[in-house]
Design a protein around this motif. Structure first.
Motif, PDB file in Angstrom:
ATOM      1  N   PRO A   1       0.802  -1.218   0.000  1.00 51.13           N
ATOM      2  CA  PRO A   1       0.000   0.000   0.000  1.00 51.13           C
ATOM      3  C   PRO A   1       0.836   1.271   0.000  1.00 51.13           C
ATOM      4  O   PRO A   1       1.865   1.357   0.660  1.00 51.13           O
ATOM      5  CB  PRO A   1      -0.819  -0.114   1.289  1.00 51.13           C
ATOM      6  N   LYS A   2       0.392   2.229  -0.760  1.00 55.80           N
ATOM      7  CA  LYS A   2       1.007   3.551  -0.837  1.00 55.80           C
ATOM      8  C   LYS A   2       0.124   4.547  -0.089  1.00 55.80           C
ATOM      9  O   LYS A   2      -0.984   4.219   0.331  1.00 55.80           O
ATOM     10  CB  LYS A   2       1.158   3.993  -2.294  1.00 55.80           C
ATOM     11  N   ALA A   3       0.622   5.774   0.044  1.00 54.66           N
ATOM     12  CA  ALA A   3      -0.136   6.796   0.762  1.00 54.66           C
ATOM     13  C   ALA A   3       0.184   8.167   0.193  1.00 54.66           C
ATOM     14  O   ALA A   3       1.203   8.350  -0.483  1.00 54.66           O
ATOM     15  CB  ALA A   3       0.211   6.743   2.244  1.00 54.66           C
ATOM     16  N   GLN A   4      -0.693   9.124   0.479  1.00 57.28           N
ATOM     17  CA  GLN A   4      -0.470  10.503   0.062  1.00 57.28           C
ATOM     18  C   GLN A   4      -1.122  11.453   1.054  1.00 57.28           C
ATOM     19  O   GLN A   4      -2.120  11.114   1.695  1.00 57.28           O
ATOM     20  CB  GLN A   4      -0.981  10.753  -1.352  1.00 57.28           C
ATOM     21  N   VAL A   5      -0.530  12.625   1.183  1.00 58.15           N
ATOM     22  CA  VAL A   5      -1.069  13.638   2.091  1.00 58.15           C
ATOM     23  C   VAL A   5      -1.089  14.982   1.368  1.00 58.15           C
ATOM     24  O   VAL A   5      -0.182  15.299   0.598  1.00 58.15           O
ATOM     25  CB  VAL A   5      -0.236  13.726   3.407  1.00 58.15           C
ATOM     26  N   PHE A   6      -2.155  15.735   1.602  1.00 52.54           N
ATOM     27  CA  PHE A   6      -2.281  17.101   1.108  1.00 52.54           C
ATOM     28  C   PHE A   6      -2.199  18.012   2.324  1.00 52.54           C
ATOM     29  O   PHE A   6      -2.981  17.863   3.267  1.00 52.54           O
ATOM     30  CB  PHE A   6      -3.649  17.326   0.443  1.00 52.54           C
ATOM     31  N   TYR A   7      -1.246  18.934   2.302  1.00 51.90           N
ATOM     32  CA  TYR A   7      -1.147  19.910   3.385  1.00 51.90           C
ATOM     33  C   TYR A   7      -1.964  21.144   3.023  1.00 51.90           C
ATOM     34  O   TYR A   7      -2.112  21.487   1.840  1.00 51.90           O
ATOM     35  CB  TYR A   7       0.308  20.284   3.637  1.00 51.90           C
ATOM     36  N   VAL A   8      -2.509  21.802   4.021  1.00 45.70           N
ATOM     37  CA  VAL A   8      -3.301  23.004   3.811  1.00 45.70           C
ATOM     38  C   VAL A   8      -2.469  24.013   3.020  1.00 45.70           C
ATOM     39  O   VAL A   8      -1.297  24.244   3.321  1.00 45.70           O
ATOM     40  CB  VAL A   8      -3.754  23.599   5.169  1.00 45.70           C
ATOM     41  N   GLY A   9      -3.084  24.548   1.985  1.00 48.96           N
ATOM     42  CA  GLY A   9      -2.415  25.543   1.157  1.00 48.96           C
ATOM     43  C   GLY A   9      -1.583  24.978   0.026  1.00 48.96           C
ATOM     44  O   GLY A   9      -1.003  25.736  -0.746  1.00 48.96           O
ATOM     45  N   ASN A  10      -1.506  23.667  -0.086  1.00 46.53           N
ATOM     46  CA  ASN A  10      -0.723  23.052  -1.156  1.00 46.53           C
ATOM     47  C   ASN A  10      -1.615  22.073  -1.919  1.00 46.53           C
ATOM     48  O   ASN A  10      -2.005  21.039  -1.379  1.00 46.53           O
ATOM     49  CB  ASN A  10       0.498  22.322  -0.594  1.00 46.53           C
TER      50      ASN A  10
ATOM     51  N   GLN B   1      -4.227   3.281   0.397  1.00 52.53           N
ATOM     52  CA  GLN B   1      -4.900   2.430  -0.587  1.00 52.53           C
ATOM     53  C   GLN B   1      -5.672   1.307   0.094  1.00 52.53           C
ATOM     54  O   GLN B   1      -5.215   0.726   1.082  1.00 52.53           O
ATOM     55  CB  GLN B   1      -3.884   1.853  -1.559  1.00 52.53           C
ATOM     56  N   ASP B   2      -6.825   0.988  -0.460  1.00 56.66           N
ATOM     57  CA  ASP B   2      -7.650  -0.124   0.012  1.00 56.66           C
ATOM     58  C   ASP B   2      -7.091  -1.405  -0.593  1.00 56.66           C
ATOM     59  O   ASP B   2      -7.304  -1.701  -1.762  1.00 56.66           O
ATOM     60  CB  ASP B   2      -9.100   0.088  -0.411  1.00 56.66           C
ATOM     61  N   MET B   3      -6.374  -2.158   0.229  1.00 57.01           N
ATOM     62  CA  MET B   3      -5.728  -3.370  -0.266  1.00 57.01           C
ATOM     63  C   MET B   3      -6.703  -4.536  -0.398  1.00 57.01           C
ATOM     64  O   MET B   3      -6.324  -5.610  -0.864  1.00 57.01           O
ATOM     65  CB  MET B   3      -4.535  -3.733   0.612  1.00 57.01           C
TER      66      MET B   3
ATOM     67  N   PRO C   1      -0.085  -1.940  -6.745  1.00 59.05           N
ATOM     68  CA  PRO C   1      -1.306  -1.229  -6.336  1.00 59.05           C
ATOM     69  C   PRO C   1      -1.504   0.080  -7.097  1.00 59.05           C
ATOM     70  O   PRO C   1      -0.568   0.852  -7.249  1.00 59.05           O
ATOM     71  CB  PRO C   1      -1.078  -0.971  -4.847  1.00 59.05           C
ATOM     72  N   ARG C   2      -2.699   0.258  -7.585  1.00 57.67           N
ATOM     73  CA  ARG C   2      -3.090   1.493  -8.263  1.00 57.67           C
ATOM     74  C   ARG C   2      -4.493   1.835  -7.794  1.00 57.67           C
ATOM     75  O   ARG C   2      -5.329   0.961  -7.587  1.00 57.67           O
ATOM     76  CB  ARG C   2      -3.094   1.331  -9.790  1.00 57.67           C
ATOM     77  N   GLY C   3      -4.756   3.105  -7.660  1.00 52.28           N
ATOM     78  CA  GLY C   3      -6.097   3.562  -7.316  1.00 52.28           C
ATOM     79  C   GLY C   3      -6.575   3.063  -5.967  1.00 52.28           C
ATOM     80  O   GLY C   3      -5.787   2.745  -5.090  1.00 52.28           O
ATOM     81  N   ASN C   4      -7.902   3.040  -5.802  1.00 49.71           N
ATOM     82  CA  ASN C   4      -8.551   2.545  -4.594  1.00 49.71           C
ATOM     83  C   ASN C   4      -8.113   3.306  -3.348  1.00 49.71           C
ATOM     84  O   ASN C   4      -7.780   2.719  -2.321  1.00 49.71           O
ATOM     85  CB  ASN C   4      -8.317   1.036  -4.437  1.00 49.71           C
ATOM     86  N   TRP C   5      -8.113   4.630  -3.429  1.00 53.97           N
ATOM     87  CA  TRP C   5      -7.697   5.488  -2.324  1.00 53.97           C
ATOM     88  C   TRP C   5      -8.843   5.695  -1.340  1.00 53.97           C
ATOM     89  O   TRP C   5      -9.989   5.898  -1.751  1.00 53.97           O
ATOM     90  CB  TRP C   5      -7.218   6.835  -2.856  1.00 53.97           C
TER      91      TRP C   5
END
Length: 177
Positions: free
Chosen positions: A58-67, A98-100, A108-112
């Motif tokens: 599984p991979k992950a991603q984060v969005f910080y406020v203002g970015n 990701q939803d494994m 793994p692709r998609g399924n966030w």
């Protein structure tokens, strides 16, 4: 860092995950429209520069406020370490894993899914890009099926502690060095 500061950071993260912003403590409606970004062959990990598409798990991603651009992680442990670190002071607008139960483990692709709604399996025999990893699922039934095959312990985001996602590796505990 004292417990009060850590508690503030955790509350701040949870507040921002619900669509709020810590900037001037005003709710932000823009956070509800954040959509995860798909990885491509050039997407790299924010911490170590690894190409995400080259590794399993599984991979992950984060969005910080203002970015508006996410920061990617080649492993859920890295994201959870970042979010739960006492040093984490950037306000988080959204974070996804990701939803494994739906994604292919090897590619793994998609399924966030939102990080705070997932079911997590810690301590399984299944490895990701950095070795032992934490599998993430949208459904408890999928997590239980994974545990039946690969072992591990079921947890929710609120139950994961910083020491469970330590990135220091075994070198600090190796008494033979």
């Amino acid at each position: 860092m004292n417990q009060h500061r850590r508690s503030f950071i955790v509350r701040s993260f949870l507040f921002s995950m619900m669509g709020g912003s810590l900037i001037a403590c005003k709710p932000s409606t823009s956070n509800t429209s954040i959509v995860p970004v798909e990885i491509d062959p050039r997407t790299t990990c924010d911490l170590d520069g690894m190409l995400l598409a080259d590794y399993p798990g599984p991979k992950a991603q984060v969005f910080y406020v203002g970015n508006p651009t996410p920061r990617f992680f080649c492993d859920t442990v890295e994201l959870l370490n970042t979010l739960l670190s006492p040093e984490q002071v950037q306000a988080v607008a959204a974070a996804f894993v990701q939803d494994m139960g739906k994604a292919d483990w090897d590619q793994p692709r998609g399924n966030w899914i939102p990080v705070n709604t997932a079911y997590y399996v810690l301590g399984s025999k299944r490895h990701g890009s950095m070795g032992p990893t934490i599998a993430s699922f949208s459904l408890e039934a999928d997590a239980q099926k994974f545990i039946a095959q690969w072992n591990g312990k079921l947890m929710r985001y609120a139950d994961i502690k910083p020491e469970m996602v330590d990135l220091s590796g075994g070198a600090l505990h190796d008494t033979k060095m």
